[in-house]
Design a protein around this motif. Structure first.
Motif, PDB file in Angstrom:
ATOM      1  N   GLY A   1      -8.087   2.689  -2.054  1.00 65.38           N
ATOM      2  CA  GLY A   1      -7.009   2.758  -3.102  1.00 65.38           C
ATOM      3  C   GLY A   1      -7.729   2.934  -4.321  1.00 65.38           C
ATOM      4  O   GLY A   1      -7.319   3.600  -5.147  1.00 65.38           O
TER       5      GLY A   1
ATOM      6  N   MET B   1      -1.067   4.541   0.585  1.00 60.66           N
ATOM      7  CA  MET B   1      -2.044   5.507   0.726  1.00 60.66           C
ATOM      8  C   MET B   1      -1.591   6.303   1.758  1.00 60.66           C
ATOM      9  O   MET B   1      -2.127   7.299   2.272  1.00 60.66           O
TER      10      MET B   1
ATOM     11  N   CYS C   1       0.885  -1.407  -0.192  1.00 59.23           N
ATOM     12  CA  CYS C   1       0.031   0.012   0.185  1.00 59.23           C
ATOM     13  C   CYS C   1       0.883   1.424  -0.024  1.00 59.23           C
ATOM     14  O   CYS C   1       1.789   1.517   0.401  1.00 59.23           O
TER      15      CYS C   1
END
Ligand code: SF4
Length: 946
Positions: free
Chosen positions: A55, A12, A10
């Motif tokens: 996302g 984010m 990830c």
């Protein structure tokens, strides 16, 4: 239709959790259906936060930049008017321009980046180009945390170390945003509390982590240094420091020359006859041995250093143990003294100190792990004093933050908690020497046309000789990093770049390339002024900053100012590495790195910034990117990652896992062509757990130290004694006093260096507070990022916008009533630099002397692909308008030691507004795409029929 699951990492936020992306294949197209946490990932163990799960909406953001863009001829910077060009044209333009700069004066090109995770590559590119003008976001973020900790204990929080909550009994968190180190820290705190640990949060604001603390201790912003000195005072006064730890593992027993007439005053006394071994980190310091009542070489077997006293060496030099000087320093800093500064009752400070001290002393942990220290003493167990701390930007982002953070590191050290169970623990590649061995060039001759920089763009000065200045002491870098103004600016000063380039101080730039940093909005301190500077022209009609390149995945306030926009991919569309050469995801038990692997192809013509750098490096024939014949060396970024080595044959590359021709080697080994496959098969993570005897006391652990040196995690093998007393700082102070045999600061900076380069920590009110009429502006104003958004990154995210689409100024009801500000009403918040109109909310979760808001929710109308009338633009506001990067007297609003931006130091007043609506107002930015699908327009806040 079929479905598929791919693993990646990830992005984010900066935490780097493992994720599983569920894809649907339909009509030959792959689309993302949902994202979940990867239960097999060691960092987040399947946990995912609101950002991570959203996302998918970043992928379809209305703000996506999908083609290279060139500013329309005749249009003004900031107007956001562009025409598309091809990548070929963009590269040709950059190649021609950058090639000319490199062959004439490479420092005219500057590369500054935001919260990217590829600094090993961006730094390599800048060095190879030959420019000193490179840095990432650290100067605006938390460089004080990194520098204050690393110059004291050889390691720092977050990526490089953290609290061992698995074994701690008491956890004290200071100045940490509500989502910092998000999922991993939430998981750890949850388990810690279930085990019965006590959690104390010291913070002006009680949200996020502070809201679940057992005790919230509200503190006035920028005064943590006073609190930490008072706690240290109490720990020493009550005899609660860990004497054996301090004596053996810190420089508290080292003798300091205390003879003001001596040119070596304040330096550590040395044994002239000792073999220093490594001149950079000589082990030749003296103790005063309590057994023989005389001086001995430090760590002489069977000796025991005095921590208190005053002594005279045989040749007549007066000396005192460093610990004595520390005790004298904190002696006047009683809890009563700190109460008046921090707003925390003296009794509370005394109680907290006592609790820390007796928890560390009386609840010791013994782990049956045998280890040998670097002086050859064998230990049958590892001892832990289970008091853990964590701190971040709330301590760092003040102009007094360096000494505050050093005070914290010293308190942690006195409690005996460094790299021990239940306390602070390092993460590879730390601990590193104090200071680390990386250095910049030391003069303008380090920058030569057509050549790589003769050193790193960012380094760790150990004395005035390491500064990056010319013969008159003037800065070589555009941000004045590593100059006498900010000698230890180890992360650079991103917040100075535009102002300095605009002023031509110390010189003008030609091309400024910005990656992932919103310098025209929330990544700067005086937004309105910086926007004016970006668009300002000289008498000849040319822009003062001639060429501005912005590389980003999203249209923003900053991209509107670009001459050339390069569309980056999202994290789901590219390869990435969280490298051991940069900021890996290491755990306490050993090195760990990770990767991103694309789960969908790039949107439109987007190209990963890494590929842009590889392409430019090849075209410009930068040595690291071409072979011996000057031909392109790497096909693309994944190929670079596999085959690049730090030096020919070093066996060290960006990734530590599955090295060697057959993938059988770890950390060091020849390039492995199948390395990416191996990461893909292993959840995108490589973990190298070290033997248990290498996991603690790593500053002084012989086995670990030898292994780390072999693996090149450390360059040198000397023990890393904790610097309660900083001889590094004293060297600069002596230079300012005219006593240092080498470089000296220019006269106008001598007093400043002498004052702030104190070898012992001290408290002073933040520079902005000193330069403010506090009667008129009595309130501290701060920001933090919300749990559901990472700074400005998610303003265009349809799901996350449902949580935050505008922000309020939160005010304690007592303060609000005294100012006549109503709950939900419009108010003015005003500093000496300007004012902002916004909406306020009453909140008991903030101490009465502070107002606060979330960072970067407010937007320029039309920015981030949002409708001009979106709440972000019409109700959201930006506190940065109230902050200045320059203080009266033309001094920078930065820490005088590190250059850290003092953006949590502003003082304000509040009063009711008669009119409604956010002010200041900004022109509407045009959309970068002519038309958007209806549903994306809807996501951006436009009506479906528009
Ligand atoms: S904390 Fe959330 S946003 Fe950050 S990396 Fe982890 S899942 Fe992603």
């Amino acid at each position: 239709m079929s479905t598929e699951v791919k693993t990646t990492t990830c992005y984010m936020c900066a935490c780097r959790c493992g994720i599983r992306v569920h894809l649907e294949q339909k009509d030959g197209r792959s689309s993302i259906r949902y994202i979940e946490g990867n239960p097999e990932h060691p960092l987040n163990k399947g946990v995912i936060c609101a950002k991570g799960a959203s996302g998918i909406m970043k992928q379809v953001s209305p703000a996506r930049l999908t083609r290279p863009l060139k500013r329309k001829r005749g249009s003004e910077r900031g107007a956001g008017e562009f025409e598309p060009i091809s990548w070929d044209e963009a590269f040709a333009l950059l190649e021609e321009r950058l090639s000319r700069i490199r062959q004439t004066d490479p420092k005219k090109f500057a590369l500054f980046t935001g919260r990217d995770q590829m600094q090993a590559l961006t730094g390599l590119f800048a060095r190879q180009f030959g420019t000193p003008n490179y840095a990432a976001h650290g100067g605006l973020c938390s460089v004080n945390m990194a520098a204050g900790m690393i110059y004291t204990i050889g390691g720092s929080f977050w990526e490089f170390g953290g609290p061992d909550l698995e074994r701690a009994k008491l956890f004290v968190m200071l100045g940490t945003a509500e989502d910092h180190h998000s999922n991993p820290l939430k998981i750890a705190i949850s388990a810690f509390k279930r085990r019965g640990g006590r959690f104390v949060s010291i913070n002006p604001v009680r949200t996020g982590y502070s809201a679940i603390a057992d005790e919230w201790v509200p503190i006035r912003p920028g005064t943590d240094g006073a609190l930490l000195l008072a706690l240290t005072h109490e720990i020493i006064a009550q005899g609660l420091y860990d004497r054996p730890f301090v004596a053996r593992y810190t420089n508290g027993g080292h003798l300091v020359i205390t003879d003001p007439a001596s040119p070596r005053h304040g330096l550590l006394a040395t044994d002239e006859g000792a073999d220093a071994l490594n001149a950079l980190y000589p082990q030749d310091k003296l103790w005063w041995d309590r057994h023989s009542n005389g001086p001995v070489l430090s760590h002489t077997p069977d000796s025991d250093p005095a921590l208190f006293g005053q002594f005279t060496l045989p040749e007549g030099t007066r000396v005192q143990p460093a610990f004595q000087l520390l005790a004298e320093r904190v002696a006047p800093h009683t809890p009563e003294w700190a109460e008046g500064i921090t707003g925390i009752a003296a009794a509370t400070i005394r109680r907290l100190a006592h609790e820390m001290g007796i928890t560390a002393r009386d609840e010791k942990i013994e782990l049956p792990i045998a280890w040998t220290d670097c002086w050859g003493e064998e230990h049958q167990s590892v001892t832990g004093n289970p008091v853990a701390f964590h701190a971040m930007r709330g301590l760092a982002a003040h102009s007094n933050g360096f000494h505050t953070v050093r005070s914290l590191a010293i308190l942690m050290s006195l409690l005996g908690t460094i790299d021990r169970p239940g306390g602070f623990r390092h993460k590879a590649p730390f601990p590193r020497a104090i200071p680390p061995s990386a250095k910049t060039p030391t003069g303008p001759e380090g920058v030569q046309p057509g050549k790589p920089l003769a050193g790193l763009a960012l380094g760790w000065p150990g004395s005035p000789e390491d500064l990056f200045v010319d013969g008159d002491g003037n800065p070589v870098r555009i941000d004045k990093g590593f100059s006498w103004e900010y000698p230890l600016s180890v992360h650079g000063l991103m917040h100075n770049v535009v102002t300095n380039a605009w002023r031509g101080d110390p010189y003008r730039l030609d091309t400024l390339m910005i990656f992932m940093a919103n310098m025209a909005w929330n990544s700067t301190m005086n937004t309105v002024e910086v926007r004016r500077m970006l668009n300002d022209r000289d008498a000849g009609g040319d822009y003062k900053i001639p060429f501005l390149v912005v590389c980003d995945a999203f249209q923003s306030e900053m991209s509107a100012f670009a001459d050339l926009v390069l569309p980056d991919t999202t994290y789901l569309e590219r390869h990435d590495v969280m490298s051991i050469l940069d900021r890996p995801i290491s755990e306490f038990d050993g090195p760990m790195d990770s990767v991103r692997i694309p789960v969908v192809p790039p949107t439109g013509e987007c190209k990963p910034f890494q590929e842009v750098l590889i392409e430019l490096g090849s075209r410009l024939k930068l040595p690291a990117f071409v072979d011996g014949k000057g031909e392109r060396k790497y096909r693309d970024y994944p190929d670079f990652i596999v085959r690049h080595e730090t030096e020919p044959g070093s066996g060290i590359g960006f990734l530590a896992g599955w090295r060697g021709a057959d993938g059988g080697k770890s950390l060091r080994g020849e390039p492995n062509p199948r390395q990416w496959e191996m990461y893909a098969q292993n959840n995108c993570v490589f973990h190298y757990p070290t033997p248990p005897s290498y996991r603690y006391m790593r500053n002084w652990n012989r086995g670990y130290m030898e292994w780390a040196q072999r693996m090149r995690l450390r360059r040198w093998g000397e023990p890393i004694l904790i610097h309660l007393y900083s001889e590094v700082l004293q060297r600069f102070r002596l230079a300012a006093q005219g006593k240092w045999p080498g470089r000296r600061p220019p006269a106008h900076l001598a007093q400043r260096v002498e004052t702030y380069f104190d070898p012992l920590p001290f408290y002073f009110p933040a520079l902005e507070a000193q330069a403010t009429d506090l009667e008129k502006y009595p309130l501290a104003a701060i920001t933090q990022r919300p749990m559901a958004m990472y700074h400005s990154w998610d303003s265009q995210n349809a799901w996350l916008r449902q949580i935050h689409a505008h922000n309020y100024l939160f005010v304690n009801p007592r303060t609000a009533r005294a100012s006549g500000v109503e709950d939900g009403g419009w108010l003015w918040v005003e500093s000496q630099w300007g004012r902002v109109r916004c909406m306020g909310r009453h909140s008991e979760a903030v101490e009465p002397g502070t107002v606060w808001t979330w960072n970067a929710i407010g937007k320029q109308p039309g920015a981030w692909g949002l409708a001009p009338e979106a709440n972000e633009a019409r109700k959201g506001f930006l506190l940065n308008h109230l902050i200045s990067d320059t203080l009266p007297g033309d001094t920078s609003n930065s820490d005088p030691v590190t250059g850290q931006a003092g953006w949590y130091d502003v003082r304000v007043r509040i009063y009711p507004a008669e009119e409604e609506g956010v002010w200041p107002d900004f022109p509407i930015l045009p959309a970068t795409k002519k038309s958007q699908p209806k549903w994306i327009a809807y996501v951006a806040g436009r009506t479906i029929n528009e």
